[in-house]
Enzyme design. Structure first.
Site, short mmCIF file in Angstrom:
data_model
loop_
_atom_site.label_atom_id
_atom_site.label_comp_id
_atom_site.label_asym_id
_atom_site.label_seq_id
_atom_site.Cartn_x
_atom_site.Cartn_y
_atom_site.Cartn_z
N GLU A 8 -3.02 8.13 -5.61
CA GLU A 8 -3.18 7.39 -6.85
C GLU A 8 -4.35 7.94 -7.65
OE1 GLU A 8 -1.47 3.16 -5.04
OE2 GLU A 8 -3.59 3.30 -5.64
N HIS A 48 -1.04 0.26 -9.66
CA HIS A 48 -1.78 -0.52 -8.65
C HIS A 48 -2.54 -1.67 -9.32
CE1 HIS A 48 -3.66 -0.16 -4.38
NE2 HIS A 48 -3.55 -1.43 -4.74
N ARG A 99 0.84 -1.19 0.00
CA ARG A 99 0.00 0.00 0.00
C ARG A 99 0.88 1.24 0.00
NH1 ARG A 99 -3.71 -2.52 -1.45
NH2 ARG A 99 -5.87 -2.55 -0.69
#
Length: 325
Positions: free
Chosen positions: A264, A283, A235
């Site tokens: 993000e 991601h 993360r």
């Protein structure tokens, strides 16, 4: 009696396999650009919600009086207010090991990319600099030391793969018994800071919580072995990005492979974007085609199990809600 389930429009095809033969389920869908007010209006008429990265807290729960279960298409849940769910005796379910192999493979891919210098060797050929190839030696992963931070569903699979590649595999996880680590052929280490100074590669696989936010700050990055590579597929926020950029530009670290960032997509001016010794991904480590479908199918099965009165406790983040009902 029918049950209404809220699902993302972008759900993988396999999400709907568990519904075969069932006539008691009605699906409501929400799109990726749904407004907060529209989303809460939909919540007012459903018994369960399956979420991607949509934030979920008290305002959403207040709008969902009939809600009996919330499921994530994935294993992370930092966007969800778990205590708020628990207060209302609503379980939060995640998809177990559905994407564990996928994330471990992505972490390995980052390691291979740096060890084998894939980007640089490709550039030599494209730029017709074949004669320069001996100035760009790849290195082996076999015999190198890797430190795996976190030994859960993903970290344990990462360790098995590193051991299979004959790497000196070390594991730091204060919550796991040492025998469990040794069982896969890895070596447990009790001191993170000492282990960092001896590792050629550091791969982060711990959850993001109050104890791991900014875990890799400037001081901890400075303790890493000079020339080491840092990999984060866990993360954003576990690694201090400004400090990492400094460690990379100064030459203290030779590279970083990052599937996750604190913001993000990255904000304009993020110091890591554009650095030649950083490989970024959007991601997607846990979202291979196979994992996308496995997670979607598991998420649907999770809510069906709750609605059918046989919840999967292994997949439940807050299983105490079942005892409190």
């Amino acid at each position: 009696m029918s049950h209404r389930i809220l699902v993302p429009e972008t759900s993988a095809p396999d999400m709907f396999l568990p519904l075969q033969g069932r006539s008691d389920i009605v699906l409501e869908r929400f799109g990726p650009k749904v407004s907060a007010s529209e989303f809460r209006a939909l919540l007012g008429q459903v018994n369960a919600a399956i979420l991607g990265v949509t934030p979920f807290a008290d305002p959403e729960l207040d709008a969902a009086p009939m809600l009996k279960a919330v499921a994530r298409v994935g294993v992370g849940y930092d966007a969800i207010d778990v205590p708020a769910l628990t207060r209302r005796k609503i379980p939060l379910l995640i998809t177990g090991t559905a994407n564990s192999v996928s994330v471990a493979e992505q972490a390995l891919a980052f390691m291979f990319a740096f060890a084998k210098r894939l980007n640089e060797l490709h550039t030599l050929v494209v730029e017709r600099r074949w004669s320069d190839r001996l100035s760009c030696f790849p290195t082996d992963l076999g015999g190198k030391r890797v430190l795996i931070v976190g030994f859960g569903r993903i970290g344990s699979r990462m360790a098995k793969r590193c051991v299979a590649m004959e790497m000196d595999t070390r594991v730091y996880d204060p919550l796991i018994t040492q025998d469990y680590v040794r069982a896969v052929g890895a070596t447990p280490v009790p001191d993170l800071d000492q282990a960092l100074g001896e590792a050629d590669y550091v791969s982060i696989h711990c959850p993001k919580d109050a104890s791991t936010i900014n875990l890799f700050d400037a001081a901890r990055l400075a303790r890493m072995k000079k020339g080491a590579v840092l990999i984060n597929t866990a993360r954003g926020g576990i690694v201090n990005e400004a400090a990492l950029a400094q460690a990379l530009t100064s030459g203290h670290l030779s590279g970083a492979g990052l599937d996750v960032l604190e913001s993000e997509p990255p904000e304009q001016g993020n110091p890591l974007v554009g650095l030649p010794n950083v490989i970024l991904a959007p991601h997607l480590a846990g979202v291979t085609w196979e994992a996308w479908n496995r997670m979607a199918r598991s998420a649907m099965q999770n809510v069906l199990d709750v609605l059918d009165g046989r919840p999967n406790r292994e997949h439940t983040v807050n299983p105490q809600v079942y005892d409190a009902r």
